[in-house]
Design a protein around this motif. Structure first.
Motif, PDB file in Angstrom:
ATOM      1  N   UNK A 160       0.764  -1.391  -0.057  1.00  0.00           N
ATOM      2  CA  UNK A 160      -0.013  -0.031  -0.090  1.00  0.00           C
ATOM      3  C   UNK A 160       0.865   1.218  -0.044  1.00  0.00           C
ATOM      4  N   UNK A 161       0.615   2.009  -1.084  1.00  0.00           N
ATOM      5  CA  UNK A 161       1.351   3.245  -1.125  1.00  0.00           C
ATOM      6  C   UNK A 161       0.431   4.446  -0.839  1.00  0.00           C
ATOM      7  N   UNK A 162       0.213   5.110   0.370  1.00  0.00           N
ATOM      8  CA  UNK A 162      -0.727   6.213   0.654  1.00  0.00           C
ATOM      9  C   UNK A 162      -0.661   7.442  -0.232  1.00  0.00           C
ATOM     10  N   UNK A 163      -1.629   7.841  -0.391  1.00  0.00           N
ATOM     11  CA  UNK A 163      -1.779   9.182  -1.341  1.00  0.00           C
ATOM     12  C   UNK A 163      -2.193  10.418  -0.395  1.00  0.00           C
ATOM     13  N   UNK A 164      -1.170  11.221  -0.373  1.00  0.00           N
ATOM     14  CA  UNK A 164      -1.524  12.324   0.866  1.00  0.00           C
ATOM     15  C   UNK A 164      -1.338  13.650   0.083  1.00  0.00           C
ATOM     16  N   UNK A 165      -2.324  14.272   0.254  1.00  0.00           N
ATOM     17  CA  UNK A 165      -2.549  15.882  -0.012  1.00  0.00           C
ATOM     18  C   UNK A 165      -1.905  16.698   0.734  1.00  0.00           C
ATOM     19  N   UNK A 166      -1.039  17.638   0.336  1.00  0.00           N
ATOM     20  CA  UNK A 166      -0.619  18.680   1.262  1.00  0.00           C
ATOM     21  C   UNK A 166      -1.063  20.187   0.711  1.00  0.00           C
ATOM     22  N   UNK A 167      -1.311  20.848   1.657  1.00  0.00           N
ATOM     23  CA  UNK A 167      -1.695  22.373   1.377  1.00  0.00           C
ATOM     24  C   UNK A 167      -0.588  23.122   2.071  1.00  0.00           C
ATOM     25  N   UNK A 168       0.152  23.599   1.150  1.00  0.00           N
ATOM     26  CA  UNK A 168       1.287  24.380   1.790  1.00  0.00           C
ATOM     27  C   UNK A 168       1.165  25.793   1.481  1.00  0.00           C
ATOM     28  N   UNK A 169       1.757  26.659   2.595  1.00  0.00           N
ATOM     29  CA  UNK A 169       1.589  28.133   2.368  1.00  0.00           C
ATOM     30  C   UNK A 169       2.694  28.503   1.415  1.00  0.00           C
ATOM     31  N   UNK A 170       2.455  29.604   0.760  1.00  0.00           N
ATOM     32  CA  UNK A 170       3.496  29.909  -0.460  1.00  0.00           C
ATOM     33  C   UNK A 170       4.932  30.383   0.468  1.00  0.00           C
ATOM     34  N   UNK A 171       4.631  31.057   1.664  1.00  0.00           N
ATOM     35  CA  UNK A 171       5.803  31.823   1.946  1.00  0.00           C
ATOM     36  C   UNK A 171       6.706  31.174   3.036  1.00  0.00           C
ATOM     37  N   UNK A 172       6.170  30.301   3.959  1.00  0.00           N
ATOM     38  CA  UNK A 172       6.922  29.393   4.648  1.00  0.00           C
ATOM     39  C   UNK A 172       7.161  28.048   4.170  1.00  0.00           C
TER      40      UNK A 172
END
Lengths: 667, 160
Positions: B7-19
Motif C-alpha cells: 500500500x502506497x498512501x496518497x497524501x494531499x498537502x496544502x502548503x502556504x506559499x511563504x513558509x
C-alpha cells in the motif's frame, strides 16, 4: 456552477511542456512517460518535452504554439514556480496569450530532487501535471495592477553596511531615513582598532563616512531610535519610528562636553558600552569622540535626577546652550518609504557561555572585542596591552573558534575570526613583543590578500598550534607555570597534549544573530535561518532580497561577514532599492479577493477576518466589497465565506478543487 | 488487509506559499529525499485553507491530508495561520465523527528555512498513514449528502 463559467478564453486548449532541466529532472523522471500521460488528459492539445524550457528556444516553443492557435492555456512542468513562474508567464504573454492562463507543476524541487525511485518519481510528476492541467482549464485572463512607488528609503542599522547603503542612495538623489538604536552610528566597526588584511586604522576609514552621513542633505539621521511599526507593501510602506528621549535637545547640542564635565558624578562610575566595560563613563556621556551625531545622551538608569529627582542638575547649568531637557519624551515619527534595507548587524558571542575557557573567572582572559579596545590608541589604556596587574604580558594565547564550529554552541564558521585573530596576533606582538600562540582548528583565510597576511604572520614568529583548546586554568604543575594561565590543548600536528603557560588569553569569539533579530524580522515580515540570520530570497541569485518584496538585506544581519563583504552587500542592496524606485511603479500579483455579489448574503463574517481592513460593507446593497488596493491576497476571507461568494483570483475554490482532484484521482 | 504491504498512501498537502512551500523547495535544493507520497497544492496562506478542501481531498481518494503554514507569529499575512489553526481544530472533530482517524489529518508549522522538517514530517506522515491503511469511506447516501452540500454551500463544480 456551470463549467463554462471559467472558460472565457474559448474551449480550453492546454499545452503541456515537460522540462528535462538537463538531467536534473530527466535523471529521475521518465519525461517521455509524463508527456505521453499528459497528452491523454482532458483538453490537452499539445504535449511536448524539451531539454531546458526556461531557455529562449524553450520559451519560443510555448509562444509559437499559442501563435499557431494550437494552445490557449499553458502548463510547464519544471522547477518551482518561485523560480520560473515569471519566465513562463512572460513566454505565454509573448505568444499573445494572457500571462495568467498558465500553471506550473513543480517536478524538480518537489519530485526529482527528493525522490529515490524513478518509477515513483514519474508517478508523482504525472499527478502534479494532471493537477496543473485540471486547474488551468479554469484560469481566467487577469491583469496586474500598477501601483506607484514612494521614492524614499528606510535603512535600519547604522553600522558600516547601513552607512554605505545610505550614502550610495543619498548620492543618487534618493531621500534616506537612517535609523540606529544606539546614540551614535558606526556600529562594531567603530570599535575596531585596525582592519585586516591591510591594517588600515578602522576609525580613519570609517569616521569620514559617518560625517558624510551627518552632513548629507538627503539623509535624515535618527539615532537612539527604533522602528516600532511597519505596514503597507512594496513601494508603499508606512513606518513608525520611535525616537527615544536622550534628554538633550539634539539641535542645540554642539558636543562640547561641558555638561559631562559638569555632571554631579565627579568620577565616572558606569560601565562604558563603547569600551565593552573596560572603562567607565558618567550617566551623561558621548559614546566616543567621533560619535555621530556628536550629541550627549543621558542614561536615565544611572542618572541621579531620574532615580531620586533630587539632583542639582549641574549638567544643565553647565550647558550654555540650554540643551539639557529632563522633560523630553519619546517621539513617534511616521514616514512613508518605497523600500527598506535592513542592516541590523550581529552580536558578539558571549564567551562566558564556555566556562572552561575561564572568561569572567580569570581577569586576564579577554574577548577579542575587548582586545580591540585595548590595542586602540583611544581605548581605555591608550593603546597599551596590559594585564590586570598593569604589567605587559610576555606570552599571549589566542583561542580560535570560541562559539563557532562547535556543536554545543554554534555549528557555523563565523568567517571573520581567523583573520581578526591574525590581526590581533600581529598587533599584540608589535606592541608587547610577547610570544603569541594561535590555537586554531583550521586556518580559514580565503579573500583578497588574506592568505598573504597569514604567510606574513608565519614569518613574524607568531606560533600556530593546531587543535581545539580543552581548557584554560591556573593550576601550575611546574615552577615555570606558576602565576600563569595554562592553556591545555591537543596539538594535532604532533599528536601530543600540550600545556602552554601564558599571561593573557584572547578568546576569538564568533558572531551571532542580534538578540532581538526575531522581533525585527517579524516586524518586517521576513524569515530567518535556524541560527537567527535573516533569510535571503535566494542564496546565490537574490542574496540581498527577501521574500517580502521591497525589503532588502545588507551586512551581517544575513550571516557572518567581514567589512569588505558587508560594504559590497550594502552597495548591492542600495542598487536593488534604486532599481525598484527608479522604475516608478510596482506590479502587484492579481491574486486579490473579490465578491460575487449575487451570492453574498451580507453576513459580514469576512470583514473582521481581514488583517488589512480591505473589506467594506455597502449599507445600500447590503453586500461586502473588497478594496483591491488594500487586499494582499491571503485568501483567509475566501476560506471563511459561508456562501462561497468571496473568491480569490488565481486561487478560486473551483481551481483548488480541480487541483485536488488532479493530484489524487489520476495516478 | 492483503494490500497493506504494497500500500502506497496518497497524501494531499496544502502548503502556504511563504513558509512551507519555500521550505519544501529548500528540501529539494538540498536534495533531502523523502517519501514520494505527498502531493503539494500551493495556497498563498494557510488561512486560505477552506475546510472543504480537506473534505474534497479525502473524498477524491486521499488517505491523508497535511497542512503546512508559517510558525505562529510568522505569518506573511499577520495572522492567517491562527485562522487555519482554529479551522483545523474544529475540522478534526468533524472528521472523527465521519470515521476518519485523527492521524490522517495533520497541521504543521514549517518555516522557510526548515527543509529538514519538511522531510521529517512527510516521512512520518507517510508511515503513519501507511500503518492505518487505505481510507475506506462508506458510500454516502446520495440524498443526505446532497443536503449537506447545500447547507455547506459547496458548489457542484468542486465535487465534479
Amino acid at each position: 456552477m456551470s463549467p463554462s463559467n471559467g472558460q472565457t478564453n474559448g474551449t480550453p486548449k492546454v499545452g503541456v511542456y515537460v522540462c528535462h532541466c538537463g538531467i536534473n529532472i530527466a535523471g529521475k523522471v521518465h519525461v517521455d512517460a509524463v508527456v505521453e500521460f499528459a497528452s491523454k488528459l482532458p483538453y490537452v492539445t499539445v504535449a511536448k518535452e524539451y531539454k531546458f524550457m526556461c531557455s529562449d528556444p524553450g520559451q519560443d516553443i510555448i509562444a509559437q504554439d499559442i501563435r499557431d492557435g494550437k494552445v490557449n492555456r499553458v502548463v510547464v512542468a519544471s522547477c518551482s514556480p518561485l523560480m520560473h513562474e515569471a519566465t513562463f508567464r512572460k513566454a505565454t504573454a509573448a505568444g499573445g496569450g494572457n500571462a495568467f492562463m498558465f500553471q506550473m507543476a513543480n517536478i524538480r524541487e518537489h519530485v526529482s530532487w527528493v525522490t529515490h525511485d524513478k518509477g515513483l518519481a514519474t508517478d508523482k510528476a504525472k499527478a502534479l501535471v494532471a493537477a496543473a492541467v485540471e486547474r488551468v482549464t479554469l484560469h481566467k485572463p487577469l491583469e496586474k495592477t500598477k501601483v506607484p512607488v514612494h521614492a524614499d528609503v528606510l535603512i535600519v542599522g547604522g553600522g558600516i553596511a547601513g552607512i554605505h547603503a545610505a550614502l550610495t542612495l543619498a548620492d543618487s538623489g534618493k531621500k534616506v531615513y537612517l535609523v540606529e538604536k544606539e546614540p551614535t552610528i558606526g556600529g562594531h566597526m567603530a570599535q575596531f582598532d585596525k582592519t585586516f588584511p591591510t591594517l588600515d586604522c578602522s576609525a580613519c576609514i570609517l569616521t569620514p563616512k559617518m560625517s558624510s552621513v551627518r552632513a548629507h542633505p538627503n539623509i535624515t539621521l535618527w539615532t537612539y531610535s527604533e522602528v516600532s511599526e511597519v505596514s503597507g507593501f512594496v513601494g508603499n510602506f508606512k513606518v513608525k519610528v520611535k525616537r527615544k528621549p536622550r534628554y538633550i535637545i539634539e539641535d542645540l547640542c554642539v558636543g562640547c562636553y561641558e555638561c559631562i564635565e559638569g555632571c554631579i558624578y565627579k568620577e565616572a562610575k558606569v560601565k562604558d558600552e563603547f569600551n565593552v566595560g573596560l572603562s567607565k563613563r558618567r550617566p551623561i556621556y558621548i559614546p566616543f569622540p567621533q560619535a555621530t551625531p556628536l550629541v550627549a545622551v543621558i542614561d536615565p538608569e544611572t542618572c541621579i535626577e531620574f532615580r531620586t529627582h533630587r539632583c542639582k542638575k549641574s549638567c544643565a547649568t553647565a550647558c550654555e546652550r540650554n540643551a539639557v531637557d529632563f522633560n523630553q519624551t519619546e517621539e513617534i515619527k511616521e514616514i512613508e518609504v518605497g523600500a527598506i534595507i535592513l542592516a541590523t548587524g550581529f552580536k558578539v558571542f558571549d564567551a562566558a557561555r564556555i566556562p572552561r575557557y575561564g572568561y569572567g573567572k580569570y581577569p586576564d582572559v579577554y574577548s577579542a572585542l575587548e582586545i580591540e579596545r585595548l590595542v586602540n590608541a583611544a581605548g581605555p589604556t591608550g593603546g597599551e596591552v596590559k594585564m590586570a596587574n598593569g604589567e605587559k604580558p610576555k606570552a599571549v594565547g589566542i583561542i580560535h573558534c570560541v562559539g563557532s564550529r562547535d556543536a554545543k554552541t554554534n555549528k557555523y564558521c563565523s568567517r571573520v575570526c581567523c583573520m581578526y585573530s591574525l590581526k590581533l596576533a600581529h598587533l599584540i606582538h608589535e606592541r608587547t613583543d610577547a610570544e603569541v600562540y594561535n590555537f586554531y582548528i583550521d586556518m580559514r583565510t580565503p579573500g583578497k590578500g588574506y592568505e598573504e597576511f597569514y604567510d606574513r604572520l608565519l614569518e613574524e614568529n607568531v606560533h600556530f598550534i593546531r587543535g581545539r583548546v580543552a581548557e584554560v586554568n591556573d593550576w601550575a604543575i611546574t615552577p615555570e607555570e606558576k602565576g600563569k594561565l595554562i592553556i591545555r590543548c591537543e596539538d594535532t600536528l604532533i599528536g601530543m597534549v600540550r600545556r602552554i603557560p601564558v599571561d593573557m588569553v584572547v578568546l576569538s569569539t564568533g558572531l551571532e544573530a542580534q538578540a532581538d533579530a526575531d522581533d525585527v524580522r517579524r516586524m518586517f515580515n521576513i524569515s530567518c535561518s535556524h541560527e537567527g540570520w535573516f533569510l535571503e530570497r535566494h542564496p546565490k541569485l537574490a542574496p540581498v532580497s527577501t521574500f517580502t518584496d521591497g525589503v532588502f538585506l545588507a551586512g551581517a544581519c544575513q550571516g557572518p561577514k567581514d567589512i569588505p563583504d558587508s560594504v559590497a552587500q550594502a552597495g548591492a542592496a542600495a542598487a536593488e532599492a534604486m532599481a525598484l524606485i527608479d522604475k516608478g511603479f510596482v506590479e502587484l500579483e492579481p491574486n486579490t479577493a473579490y465578491v460575487q455579489e449575487e451570492f453574498c448574503s451580507g453576513c459580514r463574517t469576512c470583514i473582521a477576518l481581514c488583517p488589512y481592513s480591505a473589506i467594506g460593507y455597502n449599507e445600500e446593497s447590503k453586500k461586502a466589497s473588497v478594496n483591491g488596493a488594500l487586499c494582499k491576497g491571503c485568501g483567509t476571507c475566501v476560506a471563511a465565506c459561508p456562501s462561497a461568494a468571496l473568491q480569490q483570483n488565481l486561487f478560486t475554490d473551483e481551481q483548488i478543487f480541480r487541483e485536488i482532484k488532479g493530484v489524487v484521482s489520476y495516478v | 488487509m492483503s494490500d497493506k504491504n504494497s500500500f502506497e498512501p496518497r497524501i494531499v498537502a496544502f502548503f502556504c506559499n511563504w513558509c512551507t512551500y519555500t521550505a519544501a523547495d529548500l528540501a529539494g535544493t538540498a536534495r533531502m529525499s523523502y517519501a514520494p507520497n505527498v502531493r503539494v497544492v500551493r495556497i498563498m496562506c494557510s488561512g486560505r485553507l477552506d475546510p472543504q478542501f480537506v473534505l474534497a481531498a479525502f473524498r477524491e481518494g486521499a488517505d491523508g491530508v497535511l497542512v503546512g503554514g508559517c510558525h505562529p507569529g510568522d505569518c506573511h499575512y499577520q495572522e492567517g495561520n491562527y485562522k487555519a489553526l482554529r479551522r483545523v481544530t474544529l475540522l478534526k472533530r468533524l472528521l472523527k465523527s465521519f470515521g476518519i482517524e485523527e492521524e490522517r489529518f495533520r497541521l504543521e508549522w514549517i518555516a522557510a528555512s526548515e527543509g529538514d522538517k519538511v522531510q521529517r514530517v512527510i516521512n512520518e506522515m507517510t508511515e503513519t498513514v501507511r500503518k492505518l491503511g487505505p481510507l475506506h469511506l462508506e458510500k454516502p447516501d446520495i440524498t443526505a449528502s446532497h443536503e449537506t452540500v447545500k447547507v455547506a454551500g459547496v458548489s457542484a463544480g468542486g465535487t465534479r
